[in-house]
Design a protein around this motif. Structure first.
Motif: not given
Length: 607
Positions: A593-607, A427-436
């Motif tokens: 990075g403000k162009k890419e980050h939505r306010k208050g959101q953190r890029k998810p961590k992948y392993s 969900n976070r990844l999709i939201d992140y790139y939806r508005d990026a």
């Protein structure tokens, strides 16, 4: 293809390497081993890293050691502690069934007393870094008079690291009738000098073409504006969910800044550079080797001699100044028969450098567009599906829990469960790139001016590039910026990237750099008004390639802030061009990075 037995490798060594999984010799081993076993005195072997060089020289050297003589009979020099340890470890494995044979790694950053004790007990093979070996020679605890075999591994990197004098001193201590093997990925002039001075009619063996890139490496570049480099790096990392690679940066400061940003954004990353202590370097490398880290951000010097298998990618966060460095970087992946990808994040001015590299490595770069948010999400989702398919299920361990879980989820259909698993993970990844906002690739035919309009020239310059005096540094700085003069220009091999690198190296904190106008003998550049005094203070008096740097405030219309003196201009300055594309934001990752980050959101961590 020959076998190790056909090459003449002794049974006890074959037994050890067969247990390690060696079945047939690699090309460099098939070429080198017979010559070394056949008493050929001197050999030059040109081959890329990861092609099996250690076994190529290690197996014949081990076979020729007389274990009854408890003195150093073979000396192997390596550029770094990491490579030194790797070679010594491999030789110990190869000689598993050879009784009374001892190999000692000698390197800085470790107790010299324990190394001295081991030397006094007796060793037949010394694997050493030049600096520590000279220290031990000066302490008279190393005697090289009985050495019959000398190996210089990654000789070009040793010379690049400034070990020329040390190598000369060490080779003066070994007998003249010793055999010598020189391994190198490239053949610069300095290597040729060593061969003429210390080798007698050497046999030259080349695997592939000289300086040629590995056939197992794919070369890719992404063209971006300088201000978007970090955002492009994140998208590239996201597009390859299983990435395991090294990101090369130009300076120590840039290395640390990029690593810090990646960590803050949730990536498994860390830095490796010269400002770290040996203990810190060992800790980082241990994490990287066991894959606790996916991304290692490093300088060229720090990464030299690293021996890490299975790297999927090497990322050039900007191309290096010399092509040989690119060859070394790309050679970190695609090793031992595996495939890899070397990626360059480049700007328009580096297009010519890409063509130069192509000619030398005899391979073509593939230009790719920065991955879109949709393509990244699709790639990540299918990676998750693949992991779900392949996950190992421990039936016994979860058997008692399953009935309760089945009852809990009984009201959900299979499709609903799948949707919820995917949503939980992404969900976070999709939201992140939806508005990026998508990253704009610079056009090779046009560039945008400061107001967002297109210039009229095919080469990306506007009318001001014709060299009229009103355009050369006499323009006003943008609102909120101060215009600075610096006494270095094109004749000093300065380009926008190197100018930004100077600011990066010598000015504390994150400084945004605006417009840059390069002249033949000097340059102008814009920085925020609040940072201008700090930039002037920090840069003034520094040295770049032996030239003392002078920086001062400049004013539009030809004046300066120092007594109304007019701005300096070179003689014969007709035809000077003015740089039109903006470099603002190169160092201010958080702002861009403000162009890419939505306010208050953190890029998810992948392993």
């Amino acid at each position: 293809m020959k076998t190790f037995e056909e090459l003449g490798v002794a049974p006890e060594i074959r037994r050890a390497i067969e247990e390690m999984g060696y079945e047939n010799p690699m090309p460099v081993q098939e070429e080198v081993i017979p010559y070394l076993l056949d008493e050929i005195r001197d050999v030059i072997a040109l081959a890329q890293t990861g092609t099996g060089k250690t076994a190529a020289f290690g197996l014949p050297v081990l076979q020729k050691i007389n274990v009854k003589q408890n003195v150093p009979q073979a000396l192997i020099l390596a550029p770094t502690r990491e490579l030194c340890l790797q070679i010594a470890g491999d030789l110990a494995d190869y000689s598993k069934y050879i009784d009374n044979l001892r190999v000692l790694p000698v390197y800085g950053g470790s107790s010299i007393e324990s190394q001295i004790k081991s030397l006094k007990r007796g060793v037949q093979i010394i694997v050493a870094t030049p600096g520590r070996l000279i220290d031990l020679i000066n302490r008279k605890v190393v005697d090289l008079e009985a050495v019959k075999h000398v190996v210089l591994d990654e000789a070009d990197e040793m010379l690049n690291m400034g070990f020329t004098d040390s190598i000369d001193e060490i080779l003066s201590k070994v007998p003249q009738n010793r055999s010598m093997l020189l391994f190198s990925a490239t053949m610069p002039k300095e290597i040729a000098k060593i061969t003429r001075k210390y080798m007698d009619s050497p046999k030259e063996i080349t695997i592939g073409r000289k300086n040629e890139g590995s056939h197992n490496v794919k070369h890719v570049y992404y063209m971006v504006h300088a201000k978007d480099k970090y955002l492009a790096l994140k998208r590239i990392a996201d597009y390859y969910p299983n990435i395991y690679g090294i990101i090369f940066c130009r300076t120590r400061r840039e290395t640390q800044e990029i690593a810090d940003k990646l960590i803050q954004d949730g990536y498994n990353a860390d830095s490796l550079h010269g400002d770290l202590s040996q203990a810190q370097r060992d800790y980082v490398m241990q994490k990287f080797r066991i894959r606790s880290l996916q991304l290692l951000v490093a300088t060229d010097v720090a990464a030299r001699g690293l021996d890490v298998d299975s790297l999927t990618h090497v990322i050039n966060y900007g191309l290096p100044d010399d092509i040989e460095s690119y060859t070394h970087r790309s050679g970190r992946t695609g090793r031992a028969g595996k495939t890899g990808t070397s990626i360059a994040i480049a700007h328009v001015k580096e297009k010519g450098k890409i063509r130069e590299i192509e000619k030398i490595i005899n391979k073509k770069f593939e230009q790719k567009a920065i991955p879109t948010g949709d393509s990244i999400c699709e790639k990540q989702l299918f990676s998750l599906v693949d992991r779900i398919e392949k996950v190992k299920v421990n039936e016994e361990e979860i058997a008692e829990l399953l009935p309760s879980i089945f009852r809990k989820l009984d009201w959900l259909e299979k499709e609903d469960i799948i949707k919820r698993v995917i949503s939980l993970e992404f969900n976070r990844l999709i939201d992140y790139y939806r508005d990026a906002q998508e990253i704009e690739s610079p056009s090779e035919r046009y560039t945008r001016d400061d107001k967002g309009g297109r210039s009229s020239r095919r080469d990306g310059r506007d009318r001001s590039d014709r060299g009229d005096s009103s355009s050369r540094g006499g323009r006003a700085a943008e609102k909120g910026y101060s215009r600075l003069f610096i006494n270095i220009g094109r004749t000093d091999n300065v380009n926008p990237a190197t100018l930004m690198g100077l600011v990066n190296d010598y000015v504390p904190g994150k400084i945004r750099i605006g417009r840059i106008d390069l002249m033949q003998n000097f340059a102008f550049f814009d920085v925020p008004e609040g940072d201008a005094s700090q930039v002037v203070k920090s840069l003034n008096g520094q040295e770049d390639k032996g030239r003392r740097i002078s920086v001062e405030f400049a004013q539009a219309g030809g004046g300066s802030d120092r007594g109304g003196r007019s701005e300096r201009r070179p003689r014969g300055n007709g035809g000077e061009s003015r740089r039109k594309d903006s470099f603002r934001g190169e160092r201010s990752h958080s702002d861009s990075g403000k162009k890419e980050h939505r306010k208050g959101q953190r890029k998810p961590k992948y392993s």
